[in-house]
Design an enzyme around this catalytic site. Structure first.
Site, PDB file in Angstrom:
ATOM      1  N   ASP B 149     -37.916  50.641 -10.029  1.00 16.07           N
ATOM      2  CA  ASP B 149     -36.859  50.099  -9.163  1.00 16.07           C
ATOM      3  C   ASP B 149     -37.363  50.116  -7.720  1.00 16.07           C
ATOM      4  O   ASP B 149     -37.520  51.183  -7.130  1.00 16.07           O
ATOM      5  CB  ASP B 149     -35.579  50.948  -9.257  1.00 16.07           C
ATOM      6  CG  ASP B 149     -34.930  50.885 -10.637  1.00 16.07           C
ATOM      7  OD1 ASP B 149     -35.637  50.569 -11.600  1.00 16.07           O
ATOM      8  OD2 ASP B 149     -33.722  51.170 -10.729  1.00 16.07           O
ATOM      9  N   LYS B 212     -30.730  44.371  -8.906  1.00 17.90           N
ATOM     10  CA  LYS B 212     -29.888  45.575  -8.906  1.00 17.90           C
ATOM     11  C   LYS B 212     -29.099  45.629  -7.612  1.00 17.90           C
ATOM     12  O   LYS B 212     -29.615  45.270  -6.552  1.00 17.90           O
ATOM     13  CB  LYS B 212     -30.802  46.794  -9.071  1.00 17.90           C
ATOM     14  CG  LYS B 212     -30.139  48.149  -8.926  1.00 17.90           C
ATOM     15  CD  LYS B 212     -31.149  49.267  -9.223  1.00 17.90           C
ATOM     16  CE  LYS B 212     -30.613  50.626  -8.833  1.00 17.90           C
ATOM     17  NZ  LYS B 212     -31.596  51.713  -9.025  1.00 17.90           N
ATOM     18  N   LYS B 248     -28.610  44.923 -12.973  1.00 17.68           N
ATOM     19  CA  LYS B 248     -28.316  46.354 -12.970  1.00 17.68           C
ATOM     20  C   LYS B 248     -27.325  46.655 -11.864  1.00 17.68           C
ATOM     21  O   LYS B 248     -27.547  46.322 -10.701  1.00 17.68           O
ATOM     22  CB  LYS B 248     -29.598  47.180 -12.775  1.00 17.68           C
ATOM     23  CG  LYS B 248     -29.299  48.687 -12.673  1.00 17.68           C
ATOM     24  CD  LYS B 248     -30.548  49.543 -12.743  1.00 17.68           C
ATOM     25  CE  LYS B 248     -30.206  51.010 -12.448  1.00 17.68           C
ATOM     26  NZ  LYS B 248     -31.398  51.879 -12.459  1.00 17.68           N
TER      27      LYS B 248
END
Lengths: 291, 312
Positions: B149, B212, B248
């Site tokens: 990430d 995300k 996400k």
């Protein structure tokens, strides 16, 4: 000005310091003396019970963590604020019950206010009376202290509308418990007005939560809730109380109910430090004694 | 990538990234639709299925300075079997940790279906030197991370240097190698839904496998409207290029109710094809306990007590 529109109060539940309608959106009519419609009260649901218990749970640690002296101050403050709205409480009690005279209403309101004062005084004294140093056969200090049991569910009796509620609530919260109260089903309005004074009395959000609605519907989820540590079933009839006690037993929830003497609401027997004790657990500490 | 320059036009105009149109967002309509989707009532067997799915798509996260190897090991144990008393409860999708703790998580999760995710690339600000960020990404992957990430360079993005932001994601994707790349947009810092949509498109075109919402390190995190905005961007991307990018959601998701609201938003916008761990994740630390509490309530009919569930 005679054609001014009436501004009527919406009687809402008191959950986590906020006045809220039911999650279910329902309400029910409340009738007073002479079958006259007084207002529509919120008809709470099991979801409201859940929310109220969650609010009580999260408020409990910090309420119990306050000094006893501070809790006493706050209970006394409740009495002060009720006193300043005494006429409103008198009117609320008067119109709720059949056959209630003005003198009765005034007496009940005064007794309710005095009950807060009485328990406020006990806040920093009950631990001394109920706990203490125990003589033991060994070189130890042995101390017992009463500690609040946690979240207490209180089912208030139907009548009178105000004094029994205060008589059962004050001894619960004075020791540091938080409460989820089911108000009188028949006369719930005084309880909502009491909630308004609690909101103005420095009682932290969530310490007292007041629900209105049908006992048959609200008592079972309250009794079976795992996070409720103690139950006061004074307002339940025998059948409902038995069912609630059965559900409470599954999660080891202590069950309490007012004795016949305690139900003489106006007399001194209805107030007692042992009522504070009923919602406490005794912690005993052993400590080695030096020479 | 010449088309990317087309993005560098004044805000508000319909612009394009590498041939992908970026349409303006109707903020009022978006929030209204998101709010409407969040009112849906989910009961009984649907609720049980939603709770089960919420666990399967969860990235169980711990991103604190106080994380110790022991704490991460304990988290990994929970990730494999969220309910120690009931092994029929599925594993979560991944455990998300800081790079230094990736080896610990990788060892604890070996021979389990749970993936190891690592934040990297100067998380949470993303303003370390580019070389250091890329080295961190490569290090995490070498240490055993299956998913990385990284954060969008908001400094570049917000000042209009889209090419720079884009190039950095491309470079991170290369450094990532076989690992999946999730790009955190930090939507709370982007300022508008138009910017969120533009950032989503930019990250997807640059090669992100997932986009995300948030780091969870600032006050504003995932909201239903932001989730819907990003889901719509993913839908447009899929329709225009055939490329299926995952979503996400992270930050501030603490209750099972919030989780199934997001499942509804994703299901309604992207279809059930996105309701799998391959294309949808919920990043959370305290959500798991609430989901387990709701499952216990469904099973025995009693409202549960938070204290009966684990501390971490």
């Amino acid at each position: 000005m005679s054609d001014r529109l009436a501004v009527n109060k919406t009687y809402k539940q008191f959950i986590g310091g906020a006045f809220e309608r039911s999650e279910s959106g329902r309400s029910y009519p409340v009738v007073g003396a002479g079958d006259q419609l007084l207002a529509h009260a919120v008809q709470g649901s099991r979801k409201d019970v859940r929310d109220a218990v969650a609010a009580a749970r999260s408020a409990q640690d910090s309420w119990a963590g306050r000094t006893a002296y501070n809790r006493g101050q706050i209970l006394y403050r409740v009495a002060e604020v009720m006193e300043s709205r005494r006429d409103e409480f008198c009117a609320e009690v008067l119109r709720a019950g059949d056959g209630c005279t003005e003198a009765d209403a005034s007496e009940e309101t005064a007794a309710a206010i005095d009950r807060w004062v009485w328990y406020a005084g006990w806040a920093d004294k009950f631990a001394t009376v109920l706990g203490g140093a125990n003589p033991v056969a060994g070189p130890y200090f042995n101390l017992s202290v009463p500690e609040p049991t946690g979240v207490v569910g209180i089912v208030a009796p139907d009548e009178p509308p105000l004094l029994p509620l205060v008589s059962r609530l004050a001894p619960v919260i004075v020791s540091g418990n938080t409460a989820v109260v089911l108000a009188s089903e028949r006369c719930p309005l005084a309880a909502v007005t009491l909630a308004e004074t609690l909101a103005l009395s420095d009682v932290p959000s969530g310490v007292v939560n007041i629900l209105t609605g049908r006992r048959d519907e609200l008592v079972p989820p309250l009794a079976s809730h795992v996070a409720v540590d103690s139950l006061d079933l004074t307002g339940c009839d025998a059948e409902l109380a038995a069912e609630a006690a059965r559900q409470a037993a599954a999660t080891i929830t202590r069950v309490v109910s007012a004795s016949a003497a305690e139900r003489q609401w106006a007399v001194e027997a209805a107030q007692s430090p042992y009522l504070i004790d009923a919602f406490c657990e005794t912690k005993t500490v052993w400590h080695p004694k030096g020479r | 990538m010449t088309d990317l320059l087309a993005v560098e036009t004044p805000a508000g105009s319909a612009d394009a990234v590498a041939g992908v149109r970026i349409t303006p967002v109707d903020a009022v309509g978006l929030e209204q639709r998101a709010a409407a989707l969040c009112t849906r009532s989910i009961k009984t067997s649907s609720k049980a299925a939603a709770l089960d799915l919420a666990i399967r798509v969860m990235d169980l996260t711990t991103l604190e300075g106080a994380d110790t190897p022991e704490r991460v090991e304990a988290l990994c144990t929970r990730a494999r079997h969220p309910d120690a008393a009931d092994w029929s409860v599925p594993s979560v999708a991944a455990v998300c940790v800081y790079p230094e703790l990736v080896p610990v998580a990788a060892e604890a999760l070996a021979s389990s279906p749970v993936a190891v995710a690592s934040v990297a690339g100067g998380f949470p600000a993303g303003l370390a030197p580019l070389e250091a960020r890329l080295a961190e990404v490569a290090w995490a992957v070498a240490a055993g991370a299956d998913e990385v990430d990284i954060v969008l360079n908001r400094s570049a993005f917000l000042s209009g240097r889209y090419q720079k932001a884009y190039d950095e994601i491309v470079a991170a994707k290369q450094a990532c190698g076989p690992a999946h790349l999730k790009v955190i947009l930090e939507t709370g810092e982007l300022g508008s839904y138009d910017q969120i949509r533009r950032a989503s498109m930019l990250a997807m075109v640059a090669g992100a496998d997932f986009i995300k919402t948030s780091t969870g390190k600032i006050g504003t995190s995932a909201t239903p409207a932001v989730a819907l905005c990003m889901a719509e961007a993913i839908r447009d991307m899929a329709q225009q290029t055939g490329q299926a990018v995952g979503l996400k959601l992270a930050g501030g998701i603490r209750t099972a109710k919030q989780a199934w609201h997001y499942l509804v938003i994703v299901g309604e916008t992207l279809g059930s094809g996105w309701l799998t761990p391959e294309r949808f994740r919920l990043g959370a630390s305290s959500l798991l306990n609430d989901v387990l509490m709701q499952q216990a309530k469904l099973l025995d009919g009693r409202y549960q007590r938070r204290e009966d569930f684990s501390v971490d």
